[in-house]
Enzyme design. Structure first.
Site, PDB file in Angstrom:
ATOM      1  N   SER A  59      43.811  48.275  40.644  1.00 29.09           N
ATOM      2  CA  SER A  59      44.655  47.776  41.732  1.00 29.09           C
ATOM      3  C   SER A  59      45.621  48.860  42.221  1.00 29.09           C
ATOM      4  O   SER A  59      45.997  49.764  41.470  1.00 29.09           O
ATOM      5  CB  SER A  59      45.477  46.575  41.256  1.00 29.09           C
ATOM      6  OG  SER A  59      44.631  45.542  40.818  1.00 29.09           O
TER       7      SER A  59
HETATM    8  N1  SAM Z   1      43.817  44.851  36.159  1.00 26.99           N
HETATM    9  C1  SAM Z   1      43.102  46.044  36.586  1.00 26.99           C
HETATM   10  C2  SAM Z   1      44.063  47.186  36.827  1.00 26.99           C
HETATM   11  O1  SAM Z   1      44.591  47.680  35.839  1.00 26.99           O
HETATM   12  O2  SAM Z   1      44.298  47.572  37.977  1.00 26.99           O
HETATM   13  C3  SAM Z   1      42.223  45.802  37.759  1.00 26.99           C
HETATM   14  C4  SAM Z   1      41.112  44.890  37.512  1.00 26.99           C
HETATM   15  S1  SAM Z   1      39.836  44.816  38.702  1.00 26.99           S
HETATM   16  C5  SAM Z   1      40.643  44.602  40.249  1.00 26.99           C
HETATM   17  C6  SAM Z   1      39.202  43.196  38.342  1.00 26.99           C
HETATM   18  C7  SAM Z   1      38.495  43.079  37.012  1.00 26.99           C
HETATM   19  O3  SAM Z   1      38.204  41.702  36.800  1.00 26.99           O
HETATM   20  C8  SAM Z   1      37.181  43.827  36.893  1.00 26.99           C
HETATM   21  O4  SAM Z   1      37.256  44.765  35.855  1.00 26.99           O
HETATM   22  C9  SAM Z   1      36.157  42.718  36.594  1.00 26.99           C
HETATM   23  O5  SAM Z   1      35.163  43.101  35.676  1.00 26.99           O
HETATM   24  C10 SAM Z   1      37.055  41.637  36.019  1.00 26.99           C
HETATM   25  N2  SAM Z   1      36.524  40.262  36.055  1.00 26.99           N
HETATM   26  C11 SAM Z   1      35.887  39.588  37.037  1.00 26.99           C
HETATM   27  N3  SAM Z   1      35.584  38.327  36.637  1.00 26.99           N
HETATM   28  C12 SAM Z   1      36.038  38.207  35.359  1.00 26.99           C
HETATM   29  C13 SAM Z   1      36.046  37.154  34.393  1.00 26.99           C
HETATM   30  N4  SAM Z   1      35.511  35.941  34.615  1.00 26.99           N
HETATM   31  N5  SAM Z   1      36.622  37.399  33.195  1.00 26.99           N
HETATM   32  C14 SAM Z   1      37.176  38.592  32.905  1.00 26.99           C
HETATM   33  N6  SAM Z   1      37.193  39.634  33.785  1.00 26.99           N
HETATM   34  C15 SAM Z   1      36.649  39.434  34.982  1.00 26.99           C
END
Ligand code: SAM
Length: 215
Positions: A59
């Site tokens: 993000s």
């Molecule tokens: N929090 C992160 C950062 O440090 O900036 C950014 C995360 S990224 C925008 C979104 C994440 O959500 C991805 O790594 C994706 O694999 C994860 N994701 C999507 N659906 C998910 C679920 N049901 N459970 C856990 N993670 C999930």
């Protein structure tokens, strides 16, 4: 890179995105470059999301700051993050809740979670961040209740599982909307077991939340 980090955080403060000392100090302390793939490290202090592989992103710093401010965090809190990515956001929240607090962070993609575990270890945040591989839409029943839950992927609706796993007076932040990077960031406050207050924090663009209570 500290000077670039300081400059970015100072500009987020000047724009009114960062309001509290706790968030300012945490974002000045956590080296974002340590949570990025080699090829984009030089962009660590541009205020935008960056690719981390598997079609996912880290993000933008302003989004991490908005979520941290709106969560109204205190030292010692137990937090659940859904969507670890490379672990940067979890490290910022861990820095704020301090050594008496803890962040449990779930990602469904094991290759990302494993890199996050390494990044958190190298930077010393493994002491108060635990990364779990799995479907975050189910929450983490073994560690409930949580003072705060935040989701960094966009859901079709707010999973009841996450509302249930909040403590009374707890807060949940989650993007809700469509799969194509078009959501509203919603904040839920738990008043009592079955009473919740909800408000919109504005439009956002996250990758989709994929899982049993997601897409
Ligand atoms: N929090 C992160 C950062 O440090 O900036 C950014 C995360 S990224 C925008 C979104 C994440 O959500 C991805 O790594 C994706 O694999 C994860 N994701 C999507 N659906 C998910 C679920 N049901 N459970 C856990 N993670 C999930």
């Amino acid at each position: 890179m500290y000077l670039q980090r300081e400059k970015l955080v100072d500009s987020l403060k000047n724009y009114g995105v960062i309001k509290s000392d706790l968030v300012e100090k945490a974002m000045k302390a956590v080296p974002r470059e340590e949570f990025l793939p080699e090829e984009v490290k030089s962009q660590a202090y541009f205020d935008h999301p960056l690719p981390i592989g598997e079609g996912q992103t880290i993000s933008a710093p302003h989004m991490v700051a908005i979520i941290a401010e709106k969560l109204d965090l205190q030292k010692g809190m137990k937090i659940l993050e859904i969507g670890t990515g490379f672990g940067y956001n979890a490290a910022v929240i861990a820095e704020i809740v301090g050594e008496d607090g803890h962040v449990f962070s779930i990602d469904r993609i094991d290759s990302l979670a494993e890199i996050a575990i390494d990044n958190l270890k190298r930077t010393g945040y493994d002491k108060n961040v635990t990364v779990i591989i799995g479907d975050g839409t189910l929450g983490l029943p073994s560690e409930t209740p949580f003072a705060r839950i935040y989701v960094t992927a966009g859901a079709p609706k707010i999973p009841e599982t996450l509302k249930e796993q909040l403590e009374i007076e707890g807060k949940l932040i989650i993007p809700v909307g469509t799969t194509n990077y078009n959501q509203e960031l919603i904040m839920i406050e738990k008043i009592d077991e079955d009473q919740f207050k909800s408000k919109s924090l504005g439009g956002v663009a996250f990758v989709p939340l994929i899982g049993e209570h997601g897409w």
